[in-house]
Design an enzyme around this catalytic site. Sequence first.
Site, PDB file in Angstrom:
ATOM      1  N   GLN A   1      57.881  35.840  49.952  1.00 52.81           N
ATOM      2  CA  GLN A   1      58.122  37.154  50.343  1.00 52.81           C
ATOM      3  C   GLN A   1      58.184  37.690  51.785  1.00 52.81           C
ATOM      4  O   GLN A   1      57.392  37.261  52.581  1.00 52.81           O
ATOM      5  CB  GLN A   1      57.448  38.271  49.248  1.00 52.81           C
ATOM      6  CG  GLN A   1      57.466  37.838  48.121  1.00 52.81           C
ATOM      7  CD  GLN A   1      56.893  38.999  47.034  1.00 52.81           C
ATOM      8  OE1 GLN A   1      57.415  40.069  47.271  1.00 52.81           O
ATOM      9  NE2 GLN A   1      55.984  38.807  46.357  1.00 52.81           N
TER      10      GLN A   1
ATOM     11  N   ASN B   1      52.271  34.118  47.721  1.00 52.40           N
ATOM     12  CA  ASN B   1      51.224  34.107  46.777  1.00 52.40           C
ATOM     13  C   ASN B   1      51.601  32.725  45.923  1.00 52.40           C
ATOM     14  O   ASN B   1      52.765  32.878  45.422  1.00 52.40           O
ATOM     15  CB  ASN B   1      51.384  35.242  45.896  1.00 52.40           C
ATOM     16  CG  ASN B   1      51.021  36.529  46.565  1.00 52.40           C
ATOM     17  OD1 ASN B   1      50.119  36.401  47.148  1.00 52.40           O
ATOM     18  ND2 ASN B   1      51.541  37.569  46.022  1.00 52.40           N
TER      19      ASN B   1
ATOM     20  N   CYS C   1      65.945  29.771  40.407  1.00 54.91           N
ATOM     21  CA  CYS C   1      66.708  28.512  40.398  1.00 54.91           C
ATOM     22  C   CYS C   1      68.126  28.671  40.771  1.00 54.91           C
ATOM     23  O   CYS C   1      68.609  29.868  40.272  1.00 54.91           O
ATOM     24  CB  CYS C   1      66.456  27.696  39.154  1.00 54.91           C
ATOM     25  SG  CYS C   1      65.099  26.688  38.847  1.00 54.91           S
TER      26      CYS C   1
ATOM     27  N   SER D   1      54.169  35.241  39.572  1.00 58.64           N
ATOM     28  CA  SER D   1      54.701  34.918  38.235  1.00 58.64           C
ATOM     29  C   SER D   1      55.879  33.772  37.978  1.00 58.64           C
ATOM     30  O   SER D   1      55.878  33.655  36.978  1.00 58.64           O
ATOM     31  CB  SER D   1      55.448  36.562  37.933  1.00 58.64           C
ATOM     32  OG  SER D   1      56.471  36.913  38.841  1.00 58.64           O
TER      33      SER D   1
ATOM     34  N   LYS E   1      36.044  33.302  43.052  1.00 59.60           N
ATOM     35  CA  LYS E   1      35.042  34.198  43.505  1.00 59.60           C
ATOM     36  C   LYS E   1      35.803  35.549  43.045  1.00 59.60           C
ATOM     37  O   LYS E   1      36.997  35.817  43.318  1.00 59.60           O
ATOM     38  CB  LYS E   1      35.205  33.983  45.151  1.00 59.60           C
ATOM     39  CG  LYS E   1      34.624  35.035  45.853  1.00 59.60           C
ATOM     40  CD  LYS E   1      34.796  34.881  47.272  1.00 59.60           C
ATOM     41  CE  LYS E   1      34.170  36.124  48.100  1.00 59.60           C
ATOM     42  NZ  LYS E   1      32.694  36.269  48.030  1.00 59.60           N
TER      43      LYS E   1
ATOM     44  N   HIS F   1      46.611  33.220  58.100  1.00 60.38           N
ATOM     45  CA  HIS F   1      45.586  33.283  57.131  1.00 60.38           C
ATOM     46  C   HIS F   1      45.960  32.681  55.918  1.00 60.38           C
ATOM     47  O   HIS F   1      46.982  32.961  55.351  1.00 60.38           O
ATOM     48  CB  HIS F   1      44.934  34.779  57.075  1.00 60.38           C
ATOM     49  CG  HIS F   1      44.840  35.434  58.050  1.00 60.38           C
ATOM     50  ND1 HIS F   1      43.613  35.412  58.872  1.00 60.38           N
ATOM     51  CD2 HIS F   1      45.430  36.364  58.969  1.00 60.38           C
ATOM     52  CE1 HIS F   1      43.511  36.348  60.054  1.00 60.38           C
ATOM     53  NE2 HIS F   1      44.809  36.829  59.848  1.00 60.38           N
TER      54      HIS F   1
ATOM     55  N   HIS G   1      58.428  29.871  46.675  1.00 56.26           N
ATOM     56  CA  HIS G   1      59.043  31.091  47.404  1.00 56.26           C
ATOM     57  C   HIS G   1      57.917  31.822  48.182  1.00 56.26           C
ATOM     58  O   HIS G   1      56.984  31.799  47.766  1.00 56.26           O
ATOM     59  CB  HIS G   1      60.047  31.858  46.481  1.00 56.26           C
ATOM     60  CG  HIS G   1      58.994  32.848  45.571  1.00 56.26           C
ATOM     61  ND1 HIS G   1      58.336  31.940  44.422  1.00 56.26           N
ATOM     62  CD2 HIS G   1      58.614  34.014  45.349  1.00 56.26           C
ATOM     63  CE1 HIS G   1      57.742  32.971  43.593  1.00 56.26           C
ATOM     64  NE2 HIS G   1      57.824  34.395  44.382  1.00 56.26           N
TER      65      HIS G   1
ATOM     66  N   HIS H   1      58.260  28.874  41.032  1.00 57.84           N
ATOM     67  CA  HIS H   1      59.302  28.249  42.028  1.00 57.84           C
ATOM     68  C   HIS H   1      58.989  28.459  43.410  1.00 57.84           C
ATOM     69  O   HIS H   1      58.496  29.515  43.531  1.00 57.84           O
ATOM     70  CB  HIS H   1      60.673  29.029  41.764  1.00 57.84           C
ATOM     71  CG  HIS H   1      61.868  28.143  42.264  1.00 57.84           C
ATOM     72  ND1 HIS H   1      62.833  27.782  41.666  1.00 57.84           N
ATOM     73  CD2 HIS H   1      62.225  28.255  43.516  1.00 57.84           C
ATOM     74  CE1 HIS H   1      63.931  27.219  42.482  1.00 57.84           C
ATOM     75  NE2 HIS H   1      63.370  27.343  43.787  1.00 57.84           N
TER      76      HIS H   1
ATOM     77  N   CYS I   1      64.239  30.302  35.083  1.00 60.17           N
ATOM     78  CA  CYS I   1      63.744  30.610  35.966  1.00 60.17           C
ATOM     79  C   CYS I   1      64.834  31.631  37.028  1.00 60.17           C
ATOM     80  O   CYS I   1      65.867  31.188  37.122  1.00 60.17           O
ATOM     81  CB  CYS I   1      63.407  29.527  37.132  1.00 60.17           C
ATOM     82  SG  CYS I   1      62.852  30.027  38.839  1.00 60.17           S
TER      83      CYS I   1
ATOM     84  N   ASN J   1      64.907  41.876  47.461  1.00 58.13           N
ATOM     85  CA  ASN J   1      64.110  41.999  46.259  1.00 58.13           C
ATOM     86  C   ASN J   1      64.771  42.892  45.263  1.00 58.13           C
ATOM     87  O   ASN J   1      65.240  44.180  45.709  1.00 58.13           O
ATOM     88  CB  ASN J   1      62.784  42.539  46.692  1.00 58.13           C
ATOM     89  CG  ASN J   1      61.721  42.239  45.478  1.00 58.13           C
ATOM     90  OD1 ASN J   1      62.015  42.636  44.395  1.00 58.13           O
ATOM     91  ND2 ASN J   1      60.516  41.648  45.591  1.00 58.13           N
TER      92      ASN J   1
ATOM     93  N   HIS K   1      62.841  23.555  41.574  1.00 61.23           N
ATOM     94  CA  HIS K   1      61.909  24.200  40.832  1.00 61.23           C
ATOM     95  C   HIS K   1      60.386  23.663  40.976  1.00 61.23           C
ATOM     96  O   HIS K   1      59.290  24.435  40.765  1.00 61.23           O
ATOM     97  CB  HIS K   1      62.088  24.391  39.348  1.00 61.23           C
ATOM     98  CG  HIS K   1      61.358  25.317  38.558  1.00 61.23           C
ATOM     99  ND1 HIS K   1      61.511  26.689  38.512  1.00 61.23           N
ATOM    100  CD2 HIS K   1      60.629  25.213  37.592  1.00 61.23           C
ATOM    101  CE1 HIS K   1      60.756  27.346  37.997  1.00 61.23           C
ATOM    102  NE2 HIS K   1      60.096  26.221  37.280  1.00 61.23           N
TER     103      HIS K   1
HETATM  104 ZN   LIG Z   1      63.267  27.993  39.557  1.00 63.45          ZN
HETATM  105 ZN   LIG Z   2      45.388  37.883  61.367  1.00 60.31          ZN
END
Ligand SMILES: [Zn+2]
Ligand SMILES: [Zn+2]
Length: 350
Positions: free
Chosen positions: A171, A156, A54, A164, A314, A301, A169, A167, A51, A76, A116
């Site tokens: 952004q 996400n 990690c 992907s 959906k 949200h 996290h 772990h 990973c 990033n 992890h």
């Molecule tokens: Zn990890």
């Molecule tokens: Zn909003």
Amino acid sequence: MTFRLTEDPHRRLNVLTNEWILVSPHRTARPWQGEVAKAASSESPRYDPNCYLCPGNARSGGARNPSYTSTFVFDNDFAALKPEVAPGRYDEENKGLLVAEAESGICRVMCFSPRHDLTLSTMDVSGIETVVRTWVEQFRELGQLERIKHVQIFENRGAMMGASNPHPHCQIWSTSSIPEAPAKELISQRAYLKSRNRCLLCDYLELEERQQERFICRNEGFAVVVPFWAVWPYEVLLCSRSHIGTLLDFSEEDVRSLAAMLQRITSAYDRVFNAPFPYSMGFHQSPTDGEEHPEWHFHAHFYPPLLRSATIKKFMVGFEMLGNPQRDITPEWAAEKLKSLPGTHYSIAK
Ligand SMILES: [Zn+2]
Ligand SMILES: [Zn+2]
Ligand SMILES: [Zn+2]
């Protein structure tokens, strides 16, 4: 004949973005068959040597992570934005047809924990408090930069959302312009304040709490509703109960409250289909453009894609791409479902 919100097809207005969505309650008398599926998931190890998030591991960009023991933030390695881009605007022949603008910004990745195998739903509240404190620091640091006008913190979760790496996290993308979604919300909140001399989300929350139908839960600092205009089946909106604009307005109590509420939402989600629930979530805060923003109300949200099971999502296709979003199960039905899960009952208590 009178129009019935619970049975007749209708459209609902998202007052935050001023966009409409189509609701078709007649299509699903009993949408949820009680189907719960164990999503194919192998036990995750506490540490994964492969990973790139990690502690101590090498990242694909060549850098190596420190042996961090709490949260960990880094730029990033393959950022969508660069910090230094010459400002400029392109408008071919001044016809307003081929238009572009330079955009600069900073994209960061933040690990919630060295572990992890954890998620927001399985971390303890004190661990999530540390995450919230790191968000406060990051928002302060990035937001005070001259060229940064907006800071977007988002997570996400799950392969279905394109994450992907499991772990835990998020952004943080900070930009020299205000992105589309918050820009629309800025216009609506500003217009509401101007015409009624009140805050849109303060008023909305008060109405939802009185009506109860879509109101999921609250604690000292935050309240959660399935918004009247929800697009995703189990979409929720989290709002601060006091009128604050950003993480920088948080009290110590707010940090604790938000941590507890995030754990509550994400663990409730995991119980909908008895499987890890994928979603995109993020905070919408006042722009950091140096202006006063009395109209802005701190909120987050959660957009989860699952519809009928841990594997059936959906799709936003066809009419939704070419017309506007549509849903079958009503937001009221989704709220009732979420409230019926253990631990999410409407309650003042944590
Ligand atoms: Zn990890
Ligand atoms: Zn909003
Ligand atoms: Zn407000």
